[in-house]
Design a protein around this motif. Structure first.
Motif, PDB file in Angstrom:
ATOM      1  N   SER A  26     -11.220  -9.272   7.727  1.00 43.13           N
ATOM      2  CA  SER A  26     -10.058  -9.974   7.188  1.00 43.13           C
ATOM      3  C   SER A  26     -10.350 -11.450   6.981  1.00 43.13           C
ATOM      4  CB  SER A  26      -8.881  -9.833   8.153  1.00 43.13           C
ATOM      5  OG  SER A  26      -9.201 -10.457   9.398  1.00 43.13           O
ATOM      6  N   SER A  31     -12.897 -10.156  13.401  1.00 43.72           N
ATOM      7  CA  SER A  31     -13.805  -9.479  12.473  1.00 43.72           C
ATOM      8  C   SER A  31     -15.006 -10.349  12.122  1.00 43.72           C
ATOM      9  CB  SER A  31     -13.066  -9.046  11.204  1.00 43.72           C
ATOM     10  OG  SER A  31     -12.468 -10.146  10.555  1.00 43.72           O
ATOM     11  N   HIS A  49     -13.436  -6.194   2.313  1.00 48.03           N
ATOM     12  CA  HIS A  49     -12.278  -7.075   2.455  1.00 48.03           C
ATOM     13  C   HIS A  49     -11.167  -6.680   1.485  1.00 48.03           C
ATOM     14  CE1 HIS A  49      -9.905 -10.685   3.098  1.00 48.03           C
ATOM     15  NE2 HIS A  49      -9.822 -10.818   1.774  1.00 48.03           N
ATOM     16  N   CYS A  50      -9.951  -6.593   2.008  1.00 43.77           N
ATOM     17  CA  CYS A  50      -8.765  -6.281   1.192  1.00 43.77           C
ATOM     18  C   CYS A  50      -7.912  -7.545   1.033  1.00 43.77           C
ATOM     19  CB  CYS A  50      -7.909  -5.202   1.856  1.00 43.77           C
ATOM     20  SG  CYS A  50      -8.773  -3.683   2.214  1.00 43.77           S
ATOM     21  N   ASN A  51      -7.614  -7.899  -0.188  1.00 40.55           N
ATOM     22  CA  ASN A  51      -6.661  -8.970  -0.466  1.00 40.55           C
ATOM     23  C   ASN A  51      -5.338  -8.283  -0.816  1.00 40.55           C
ATOM     24  OD1 ASN A  51      -5.067 -11.026  -1.489  1.00 40.55           O
ATOM     25  ND2 ASN A  51      -6.709 -11.973  -2.688  1.00 40.55           N
ATOM     26  N   SER A  59      -4.099 -15.905   0.972  1.00 45.32           N
ATOM     27  CA  SER A  59      -4.807 -14.640   0.820  1.00 45.32           C
ATOM     28  C   SER A  59      -6.061 -14.816  -0.024  1.00 45.32           C
ATOM     29  CB  SER A  59      -3.898 -13.590   0.173  1.00 45.32           C
ATOM     30  OG  SER A  59      -2.838 -13.230   1.027  1.00 45.32           O
ATOM     31  N   ASP A  62      -8.770 -16.443   1.982  1.00 42.03           N
ATOM     32  CA  ASP A  62      -9.455 -15.493   2.873  1.00 42.03           C
ATOM     33  C   ASP A  62     -10.556 -14.751   2.123  1.00 42.03           C
ATOM     34  OD1 ASP A  62      -7.703 -16.218   4.852  1.00 42.03           O
ATOM     35  OD2 ASP A  62      -6.446 -14.426   4.696  1.00 42.03           O
ATOM     36  N   ARG A 103      -5.593   0.199   2.820  1.00 42.83           N
ATOM     37  CA  ARG A 103      -6.940  -0.211   3.247  1.00 42.83           C
ATOM     38  C   ARG A 103      -7.749   0.954   3.782  1.00 42.83           C
ATOM     39  NH1 ARG A 103      -3.808  -2.950   7.208  1.00 42.83           N
ATOM     40  NH2 ARG A 103      -4.117  -2.263   9.358  1.00 42.83           N
ATOM     41  N   THR A 121     -13.883  -1.436  12.782  1.00 42.04           N
ATOM     42  CA  THR A 121     -12.789  -2.399  12.770  1.00 42.04           C
ATOM     43  C   THR A 121     -12.913  -3.273  14.011  1.00 42.04           C
ATOM     44  OG1 THR A 121     -11.194  -1.035  13.981  1.00 42.04           O
ATOM     45  CG2 THR A 121     -11.322  -0.719  11.594  1.00 42.04           C
ATOM     46  N   ASP A 181      -4.522 -16.648  10.144  1.00 42.99           N
ATOM     47  CA  ASP A 181      -3.429 -16.068   9.369  1.00 42.99           C
ATOM     48  C   ASP A 181      -2.120 -16.632   9.911  1.00 42.99           C
ATOM     49  OD1 ASP A 181      -1.465 -14.515   8.209  1.00 42.99           O
ATOM     50  OD2 ASP A 181      -2.482 -12.598   8.526  1.00 42.99           O
TER      51      ASP A 181
END
Length: 437
Positions: A26, A31, A49-51, A59, A62, A103, A121, A181
């Motif tokens: 993230s 992570s 990586h997920c935005n 975001s 990141d 995700r 994870t 975050d």
């Protein structure tokens, strides 16, 4: 921490040293630290990586950060953007659940396309404690108190034994930068309330709270394994398998010390939640049932029958027509129709009929109340429901049975069971048809 992590990997995840790992990242401290630890142990890994596009420029920041990290560590990175808000609305999910679904579906897709062996994870001991407390406040069984598993299929969580404090100390000592975050500070979410308001008080009571919880979690997991072993042992004694249907022997269930608890263990993963009603099925009339979207539990005489539900299992209205001259059909059941020169012996899986007595198109349908036929080998007529009762068919079996009828809705054959004698071919019949399953 590096020494402890190295020992932990060699003891509990030795397979990682020669496998390909997809690390979900993230940009947060946990992570990022895990990525550095993998790098120092020379584990073969890529980043994912997920935005979720939920925090605007934060975001996007990141995403830029983790791409730079991938360059620094000289590893491959996969990144994607999701319209999480619209997805949540379409699926009628909370934003958090929508993000989780998006995700993990994407991670599994990447794993299949790029031959990764595991998805890692960065959940740690504080996450585990928070999950425990969330489940405790909502009400849960023992499995909800055992916390986050260190491995679940191809998903691994190598940081579970480490506290957030240990991870932060390692990052600071090694000059590792990370992204914060801002939403983690908001009391809007239950997890954050527990993290910032409940756990600090518990740590005042017990400064070694994380260590104590880790020990308790281990004890609970070991106890849960004992229960699983006992449940498997009992399942072998009280259940039998018949195709897709699992049969629970009611007499044997009632001999157990706590039938309701065992039924919960047998059925907990299939969407059931009305455990009192499930227990009451043991004493209910035959034919009573409870169902979920995926399964059904039916009382049938001395058994509870457990089976996947398929479209039409309980109330099939489908009708299929067979025109004159048709040789074969595949839906809703496979049948072969052929003209033959001489009479053949009727069997369970085939019948011979006088074509001149049939009215086309023939109909294949499910049975309904009031259906009557004239069974071969018997005098007079009989209700199909009474025929099923005499054969002691369960509701599952009844609703999987098809009838072959004429266009006048006269039953020719309860397929696979009994022919109607009105359409029998005989030695004088000139136009004989054989119909086979």
């Amino acid at each position: 921490m590096l020494e402890k992590f190295t020992q932990h990997i060699h003891q509990n995840f030795p397979f990682l040293l020669d496998k390909k790992v997809l690390l979900a990242i993230s940009g947060g401290i946990d992570s990022v630290v895990l990525a550095h630890l993998f790098h120092q142990l020379h584990i073969s890994f890529s980043l994912a990586h997920c935005n979720f596009q939920l925090r605007g420029e934060e975001s996007n920041g990141d995403e830029i950060f983790v791409k730079e990290l991938a360059k620094d560590l000289n590893v491959t990175i996969f990144s994607t953007q999701f319209d999480t808000t619209n997805y949540a609305e379409e699926k009628k999910l909370s934003t958090q659940l929508a993000a989780r679904e998006l995700r993990y579906n994407w991670f599994q897709k990447l794993t299949e396309e790029n031959q990764f062996d595991f998805i890692a994870t960065a959940h740690h001991a504080d996450d585990n404690l928070e999950t425990f407390l969330i489940n405790l406040t909502r009400g849960t069984g023992l499995e909800g108190l055992t916390g986050i598993p260190a491995q679940n299929g191809n998903i691994i969580r190598p940081l579970l034994i480490f506290s957030r404090e240990e991870i932060e100390n390692f990052a600071k000592q090694n000059s590792i930068s990370w992204r914060e975050d801002a939403s983690n500070a908001s009391a809007k979410y239950l997890r954050n309330k527990i993290r910032h308001q409940v756990i600090p008080i518990l740590k005042e009571i017990n400064p070694k709270l994380i260590q104590s919880f880790n020990n308790t979690s281990t004890y609970l997991q070991e106890s849960h394994q004992i229960i699983d072993d006992r449940v498997s042992e009992v399942a072998e004694k009280v259940t039998t398998k018949n195709n897709e249907t699992l049969q629970f022997n009611i007499e044997k269930l009632l001999q157990l010390s706590n039938p309701k608890a065992y039924l919960y263990q047998f059925l907990k993963g299939y969407g059931f939640n009305e455990w009192d009603k499930i227990y009451n099925l043991l004493h209910a009339q035959s034919g009573k049932f409870i169902s979920t979207k995926s399964h059904i539990l039916l009382k049938n005489r001395e058994f509870l029958l457990f089976s996947p539900t398929k479209r039409g299992d309980l109330n099939e209205k489908s009708i299929s027509k067979i025109d004159e001259g048709t040789k074969k059909i595949n839906h809703p059941i496979q049948l072969t129709i052929q003209e033959i020169d001489q009479n053949a012996i009727e069997s369970k899986n085939s019948i011979v009929v006088d074509k001149n007595l049939l009215f086309f198109p023939l109909i294949i349908r499910k049975w309904k109340n009031g259906d009557v036929f004239y069974p071969t080998g018997m005098q007079g007529k009989k209700k199909v429901s009474k025929f099923f009762k005499d054969k002691k068919l369960s509701m599952f079996e009844k609703n999987k049975t098809w009838l072959l009828c004429t266009s006048k809705d006269e039953i020719v054959w309860i397929i696979g069971m009994r022919q109607d004698r009105r359409f029998l071919a005989n030695s004088k019949t000139s136009n004989i048809i054989k119909i086979s399953k």
